[in-house]
Write a protein that holds these residues in place. Structure first.
Motif, PDB file in Angstrom:
ATOM      1  N   LYS A   1       0.821  -1.207   0.000  1.00 49.62           N
ATOM      2  CA  LYS A   1       0.000   0.000   0.000  1.00 49.62           C
ATOM      3  C   LYS A   1       0.856   1.259   0.000  1.00 49.62           C
ATOM      4  O   LYS A   1       0.555   2.238  -0.683  1.00 49.62           O
ATOM      5  N   GLY A  43      -3.791  -8.975  -2.937  1.00 49.91           N
ATOM      6  CA  GLY A  43      -3.126  -7.686  -2.996  1.00 49.91           C
ATOM      7  C   GLY A  43      -1.853  -7.646  -3.794  1.00 49.91           C
ATOM      8  O   GLY A  43      -1.264  -6.569  -3.986  1.00 49.91           O
ATOM      9  N   ALA A  60      -7.564  -0.297 -10.472  1.00 49.33           N
ATOM     10  CA  ALA A  60      -7.836  -0.466  -9.030  1.00 49.33           C
ATOM     11  C   ALA A  60      -7.128  -1.690  -8.497  1.00 49.33           C
ATOM     12  O   ALA A  60      -7.038  -2.719  -9.180  1.00 49.33           O
ATOM     13  N   ASP A  82      -7.937  -3.915  -6.507  1.00 52.23           N
ATOM     14  CA  ASP A  82      -8.783  -5.002  -6.012  1.00 52.23           C
ATOM     15  C   ASP A  82      -8.295  -6.352  -6.570  1.00 52.23           C
ATOM     16  O   ASP A  82      -7.775  -6.437  -7.688  1.00 52.23           O
ATOM     17  N   ASP A  83      -8.502  -7.396  -5.786  1.00 53.10           N
ATOM     18  CA  ASP A  83      -8.104  -8.725  -6.233  1.00 53.10           C
ATOM     19  C   ASP A  83      -8.891  -9.137  -7.481  1.00 53.10           C
ATOM     20  O   ASP A  83     -10.070  -8.842  -7.614  1.00 53.10           O
ATOM     21  N   ASP A  84      -8.205  -9.831  -8.396  1.00 52.25           N
ATOM     22  CA  ASP A  84      -8.846 -10.352  -9.609  1.00 52.25           C
ATOM     23  C   ASP A  84      -9.367 -11.767  -9.371  1.00 52.25           C
ATOM     24  O   ASP A  84     -10.194 -12.262 -10.140  1.00 52.25           O
TER      25      ASP A  84
END
Length: 238
Positions: free
Chosen positions: A9, A39, A233, A235-237
């Protein structure tokens, strides 16, 4: 939030890159494709497998100097803490102290950045490549840290101590690691990288338009922003 996600992050907020995890223990390169899972970018292959070749160009370097809140570096000379080490060949130490569990420290002497210059062309080819999936992400920038110090803590009050001549340890302050700088001790340290060079960050793109049966052909003058997202973004795929 685990240490890996905190580290990831921070990199993304500072330089718009995903952490290349694990640091140094990877072989990421331009054109790698894959998915975000928990992540992090998980490599599935390289777009060469879809007949798309890429070449890189040098990008603008970024500063790699980050640490968790409460993490500090203490200089010690003659057994006493000092504000700054003397530029002299006397025995000294640098102690990286982690106040918290799951904290991190990252510093590099410099970075080199390699990027794909013709993203529009590459994206257009992938949009028409049989078997390509819209959710795939592609590495379009790699960030390599040189002479890195990377450390993480597994408990509060963890520490990593480096020893050597004071004038050599002074260079650690600007990220340079000489051969005479050694790890003296460590306590509750997870990942420990001292003096290595490798990929630490990745920038990814993802297609906005796509055709699995190769019937769609983007116009050559179609704006790049309509064809691909250079910072999708996180976000997890999967």
């Amino acid at each position: 939030m685990g240490i890996a996600k905190q580290y990831n992050k921070r990199l993304h907020s500072e330089i718009g890159a995903y952490a290349a995890w694990l640091p140094m223990a990877n072989q990421f390169e331009l054109g790698d494709f894959g998915l975000i899972s928990q992540g992090f970018f998980q490599r599935l292959g390289n777009i060469r497998e879809f007949g798309v070749q890429v070449t890189g160009r040098e990008g603008k370097p970024v500063e790699l100097d980050y640490r968790s809140d409460g993490t500090r570096v203490v200089s010690v000379a003659g057994g006493v803490e000092v504000d700054m080490l003397p530029a002299a060949p006397i025995a000294a130490r640098l102690r990286i102290e982690f106040r918290d569990r799951e904290a991190y420290y990252l510093k590099a002497s410099r970075s080199t950045v390699e990027e794909i210059p013709n993203l529009h062309e590459v994206a257009a080819k992938l949009a028409n490549a049989p078997g390509w999936r819209k959710k795939y992400r592609v590495v379009w920038t790699t960030i390599t840290g040189h002479d890195c110090i990377i450390a993480t803590s597994t408990a509060s009050s963890a520490s990593l101590v480096l020893g050597g001549q004071a004038d050599a340890l002074l260079q650690v302050g600007v990220g340079a690691i000489g051969a005479d700088v050694q790890v003296v001790s460590e306590e509750d340290v997870g990942i420990r990288v001292v003096g290595q060079t490798g990929v630490v960050g990745l920038k990814l793109f993802k297609l906005k338009v796509w055709s699995s049966d190769a019937k769609f052909l983007p116009a050559e003058d179609q704006p790049e922003g309509q064809l691909l997202d250079k910072d999708p973004a996180p976000d997890d795929d999967v």
